[in-house]
Structure formats: C-alpha cells, structure tokens
Write a protein that holds these residues in place. Structure first.
Motif, PDB file in Angstrom:
ATOM      1  N   VAL A  60       0.870  -1.177   0.000  1.00  0.00           N
ATOM      2  CA  VAL A  60       0.000   0.000   0.000  1.00  0.00           C
ATOM      3  C   VAL A  60       0.907   1.226   0.000  1.00  0.00           C
ATOM      4  N   LEU A  61       0.830   2.032  -1.033  1.00  0.00           N
ATOM      5  CA  LEU A  61       1.576   3.290  -1.068  1.00  0.00           C
ATOM      6  C   LEU A  61       0.808   4.299  -0.217  1.00  0.00           C
ATOM      7  N   VAL A  62       1.442   4.766   0.849  1.00  0.00           N
ATOM      8  CA  VAL A  62       0.793   5.684   1.794  1.00  0.00           C
ATOM      9  C   VAL A  62       1.518   7.021   1.688  1.00  0.00           C
ATOM     10  N   THR A  63       0.851   7.993   1.085  1.00  0.00           N
ATOM     11  CA  THR A  63       1.515   9.235   0.729  1.00  0.00           C
ATOM     12  C   THR A  63       0.788  10.458   1.266  1.00  0.00           C
ATOM     13  N   ASN A  64       1.550  11.468   1.626  1.00  0.00           N
ATOM     14  CA  ASN A  64       0.973  12.735   2.060  1.00  0.00           C
ATOM     15  C   ASN A  64       0.632  13.641   0.887  1.00  0.00           C
ATOM     16  N   SER A  65       0.593  13.118  -0.300  1.00  0.00           N
ATOM     17  CA  SER A  65       0.174  13.910  -1.457  1.00  0.00           C
ATOM     18  C   SER A  65      -1.264  14.388  -1.273  1.00  0.00           C
ATOM     19  N   PRO A  66      -1.558  15.660  -1.627  1.00  0.00           N
ATOM     20  CA  PRO A  66      -2.935  16.138  -1.559  1.00  0.00           C
ATOM     21  C   PRO A  66      -3.801  15.624  -2.708  1.00  0.00           C
ATOM     22  N   LYS A  67      -3.200  14.899  -3.641  1.00  0.00           N
ATOM     23  CA  LYS A  67      -3.957  14.380  -4.782  1.00  0.00           C
ATOM     24  C   LYS A  67      -4.850  13.203  -4.365  1.00  0.00           C
ATOM     25  N   PHE A  70     -11.056  29.462   1.391  1.00  0.00           N
ATOM     26  CA  PHE A  70      -9.922  30.107   0.746  1.00  0.00           C
ATOM     27  C   PHE A  70      -8.918  29.005   0.438  1.00  0.00           C
ATOM     28  N   PHE A  71      -8.561  28.860  -0.829  1.00  0.00           N
ATOM     29  CA  PHE A  71      -7.669  27.779  -1.258  1.00  0.00           C
ATOM     30  C   PHE A  71      -6.233  28.259  -1.337  1.00  0.00           C
ATOM     31  N   MET A  72      -5.321  27.447  -0.795  1.00  0.00           N
ATOM     32  CA  MET A  72      -3.888  27.709  -0.919  1.00  0.00           C
ATOM     33  C   MET A  72      -3.253  26.519  -1.627  1.00  0.00           C
ATOM     34  N   GLY A  73      -2.510  26.794  -2.682  1.00  0.00           N
ATOM     35  CA  GLY A  73      -1.874  25.734  -3.443  1.00  0.00           C
ATOM     36  C   GLY A  73      -1.674  26.150  -4.885  1.00  0.00           C
ATOM     37  N   GLU A  74      -1.487  25.178  -5.729  1.00  0.00           N
ATOM     38  CA  GLU A  74      -1.293  25.394  -7.158  1.00  0.00           C
ATOM     39  C   GLU A  74      -2.483  24.768  -7.879  1.00  0.00           C
ATOM     40  N   TRP A  75      -3.407  25.598  -8.375  1.00  0.00           N
ATOM     41  CA  TRP A  75      -4.684  25.084  -8.852  1.00  0.00           C
ATOM     42  C   TRP A  75      -4.524  24.065  -9.976  1.00  0.00           C
ATOM     43  N   GLN A  76      -3.630  24.312 -10.892  1.00  0.00           N
ATOM     44  CA  GLN A  76      -3.448  23.381 -12.003  1.00  0.00           C
ATOM     45  C   GLN A  76      -3.063  21.993 -11.499  1.00  0.00           C
ATOM     46  N   ARG A  77      -2.308  21.947 -10.421  1.00  0.00           N
ATOM     47  CA  ARG A  77      -1.879  20.675  -9.836  1.00  0.00           C
ATOM     48  C   ARG A  77      -2.921  20.094  -8.896  1.00  0.00           C
ATOM     49  N   ASP A  78      -3.629  20.954  -8.157  1.00  0.00           N
ATOM     50  CA  ASP A  78      -4.463  20.496  -7.043  1.00  0.00           C
ATOM     51  C   ASP A  78      -5.955  20.496  -7.311  1.00  0.00           C
ATOM     52  N   ALA A  79      -6.379  20.792  -8.529  1.00  0.00           N
ATOM     53  CA  ALA A  79      -7.814  20.875  -8.810  1.00  0.00           C
ATOM     54  C   ALA A  79      -8.548  19.585  -8.477  1.00  0.00           C
ATOM     55  N   GLN A 135     -13.947  36.516   2.356  1.00  0.00           N
ATOM     56  CA  GLN A 135     -15.293  35.939   2.261  1.00  0.00           C
ATOM     57  C   GLN A 135     -15.344  34.498   2.758  1.00  0.00           C
ATOM     58  N   ALA A 136     -14.209  33.991   3.206  1.00  0.00           N
ATOM     59  CA  ALA A 136     -14.091  32.566   3.508  1.00  0.00           C
ATOM     60  C   ALA A 136     -14.529  32.227   4.930  1.00  0.00           C
ATOM     61  N   GLU A 137     -14.965  30.974   5.079  1.00  0.00           N
ATOM     62  CA  GLU A 137     -15.269  30.404   6.394  1.00  0.00           C
ATOM     63  C   GLU A 137     -14.088  29.591   6.928  1.00  0.00           C
ATOM     64  N   GLY A 138     -13.230  29.156   6.031  1.00  0.00           N
ATOM     65  CA  GLY A 138     -12.081  28.359   6.424  1.00  0.00           C
ATOM     66  C   GLY A 138     -11.067  28.302   5.295  1.00  0.00           C
ATOM     67  N   ILE A 139      -9.952  27.628   5.553  1.00  0.00           N
ATOM     68  CA  ILE A 139      -8.851  27.535   4.591  1.00  0.00           C
ATOM     69  C   ILE A 139      -8.599  26.075   4.258  1.00  0.00           C
ATOM     70  N   VAL A 140      -8.395  25.797   2.975  1.00  0.00           N
ATOM     71  CA  VAL A 140      -7.917  24.491   2.525  1.00  0.00           C
ATOM     72  C   VAL A 140      -6.529  24.705   1.944  1.00  0.00           C
ATOM     73  N   CYS A 141      -5.525  24.062   2.557  1.00  0.00           N
ATOM     74  CA  CYS A 141      -4.138  24.247   2.130  1.00  0.00           C
ATOM     75  C   CYS A 141      -3.593  22.953   1.545  1.00  0.00           C
ATOM     76  N   CYS A 142      -3.382  22.961   0.227  1.00  0.00           N
ATOM     77  CA  CYS A 142      -2.739  21.831  -0.452  1.00  0.00           C
ATOM     78  C   CYS A 142      -1.245  22.069  -0.618  1.00  0.00           C
ATOM     79  N   GLY A 143      -0.805  23.291  -0.364  1.00  0.00           N
ATOM     80  CA  GLY A 143       0.605  23.629  -0.485  1.00  0.00           C
ATOM     81  C   GLY A 143       0.763  25.134  -0.554  1.00  0.00           C
ATOM     82  N   PRO A 144       1.994  25.620  -0.532  1.00  0.00           N
ATOM     83  CA  PRO A 144       2.226  27.062  -0.664  1.00  0.00           C
ATOM     84  C   PRO A 144       2.000  27.522  -2.098  1.00  0.00           C
ATOM     85  N   PHE A 145       1.723  28.808  -2.245  1.00  0.00           N
ATOM     86  CA  PHE A 145       1.622  29.366  -3.594  1.00  0.00           C
ATOM     87  C   PHE A 145       2.987  29.307  -4.282  1.00  0.00           C
ATOM     88  N   ASP A 146       4.039  29.538  -3.511  1.00  0.00           N
ATOM     89  CA  ASP A 146       5.412  29.459  -4.019  1.00  0.00           C
ATOM     90  C   ASP A 146       6.195  28.524  -3.102  1.00  0.00           C
TER      91      ASP A 146
END
Length: 291
Positions: A51-58, A101-110, A132-143
C-alpha cells in the motif's frame, strides 16, 4: 536501538503488507529509484501486499497518473492511500465550512475538489477570497521556494476570524531532485504557532492509517498490525506515525535525513543514533535506500 539492514529481503518475510512512503523512498519527485521498484516488485511476487501511503494532496487516481510519469510500474504496488483522499472527505463533510480560501497550485491540485461520490450529501464547496471565507484548505504554498512567513498577514486575519485550516499534506519539506521545497505542513505549522487551528489527515496522524487499513480490506486482506511494516524517510511523518500506530518501521536514512545520518550507501551508526535521539524516534530497522 534500530537494526541497520542492507536489503528489504532480509526482513520482508516477517510481514504480509507494507505501508510505503513515495517521495524520497520510491521516487525523488522526478523519477523512480530502480532499486526501490525492484524491491517492491520482488516483495509482491513473494505474496506480500504493498500500500503506497503518501501525504500527497492528490486523490489516489491522480497519484497513480503521476507514478506513470515517474516511471513507477503498476506491478510495484497494489493500492494507494493519500492524505488528499482523507482530507477531501473531511472537507466535503464541512470540516472548514462551505466557502473556503484555497492555498496551493490550482493546475496541480484541482482534483482535490472533485466531487466525492462516497458521501451521500457532500457540501457544495465554493472557492472564495480570504475575506469571504469560512475556512482555509491548504494543499501547499503558492510558491514552494518562499519562506512560509510570507503568509503571516493572511494567517493573522484568518486566526482573528476563527477560521480553521485544513492541511491536505502534513509534510514540512520535500526534495524534488536536488531542490528542497516547502510543503503544506510548513504553513499549517506556522498557522498553529500563531494561535490558529490546523486540521491534519496525513502522516503521522491516524486518519491516513485508518484509510490504508481500509485499502487492505478492499483487497480482501485481513492483516493484523503485527504483520504490517511502515517504510519511509520522514522522521516526524513516516516513522513517528508508524510508532503512534504501534507498527514496525523501516527508516530510509538516505532521504530527508541523509546529511544528519551521514548516509552514503549506508547510514553512519553513531550519526544515526544521535539523529534518532534528537528526533525522539525509534524505528525498528534502518537502511540507506530502499533496495
């Protein structure tokens, strides 16, 4: 004291399943490690489950597609459990609200926002500006090369508004080839240090291990924890997570901790002992690279 081994085959017959980290163990963010692939293929050919167990947000389908690009063959593993799948389930259940409010790289994390069919009534998640947000979803930094501190102003505002931050990848850093990058876990750690509340679903936290066990059940396997070996290069994710779950672990010292453990082909025993004491970890076994 951890036992230093030279090949997975020395201990593999003691376990019926492996929970294997990806980045730093099976690939370097660019291409696969041939010896690691061969070791996993041999383990599966002998009847073990991987089983590959990864912290990838994908989602796991996205990770499977990425593995093809990295030249990791399909016969090197049985199934995948991702931090992203565990975190997505929480998001669609309303862990941080509907307007995020989304944090990450949209092309990668959509793919993180693709509807979750397993839920009967998932929330209709809407991406909005921070004010306007109620919370934050962080898939990674913008940079990924920028210091996490660049987010302090936004995090101060979010904390004052009582927003929770859902962290889709608890890793602090990762090495892409020879370049070290910041991950979502670094941002979540900063938010927590500033007094905000961060929610974690990947290693070393229990939800991803629960998911990994369910993946084994999906394969028709009923395997006790004593027959599962955790493999990874992250002291505070893979190894600490395995220890928290009561699972044996194999520490890949030539990954994130290569300098600290003085690993060339094998770790230096004294340096490894010092590193493990500093990190407060006690892996069952250690090896330079998965082979």
């Amino acid at each position: 004291m951890t036992q230093i081994i030279h090949a997975l085959s020395e201990i593999s017959d003691r376990y019926k399943a492996l929970f294997v980290d990806l980045w730093g163990c099976v690939h370097n963010g660019i291409t696969a490690y041939p010896d690691a692939v061969a070791a996993l293929q041999a383990y599966r050919q002998a009847g073990g489950l991987v089983v590959l167990v990864t912290n990838s947000p994908k989602p796991r389908a996205g990770v499977a597609e990425q593995l093809v690009q990295f030249n990791v063959p399909r016969d090197a593993y049985d199934t995948i459990a991702t931090s992203g799948d565990s975190a997505r389930s929480a998001m669609f259940r309303g862990a941080v609200g509907e307007k995020i409010f989304f944090m990450g790289e949209w092309q990668r994390d959509a793919g993180f926002f693709e509807p979750l069919k397993l839920l009967h009534h998932p929330l209709n998640i809407e991406r909005v500006p921070l004010d306007q947000a109620e919370g934050i979803v962080c898939c990674g930094p913008f940079d990924p090369m920028a210091d996490p501190a660049v987010n302090r102003a936004d995090f101060l505002y979010a904390k004052q508004k009582g927003m929770k931050l859902l962290c889709a990848n608890p890793d602090i850093v990762v090495d892409r080839g020879e370049v070290r990058e910041w991950c979502a876990g670094a941002l979540a750690r900063l938010y927590t240090e500033m007094g905000g509340e961060s929610l974690y679903f990947g290693k070393p936290h229990p939800p991803i291990y629960d998911l990994a066990r369910r993946r084994l059940t999906e394969l028709g396997a009923d395997i006790s924890d004593s027959n599962i070996l955790v493999i990874g290069d992250g002291p505070q994710t893979d190894i600490a997570g395995g220890m928290g779950e009561g699972l044996d672990s194999l520490f890949i010292t030539g990954g994130l901790a290569a300098a600290e453990t003085k690993t060339s082909h094998h770790p230096d025993e004294d340096a490894l002992r010092s590193h493990n004491e500093k990190e407060k970890i006690n892996p069952t076994y250690s090896i330079g690279r998965l082979r």
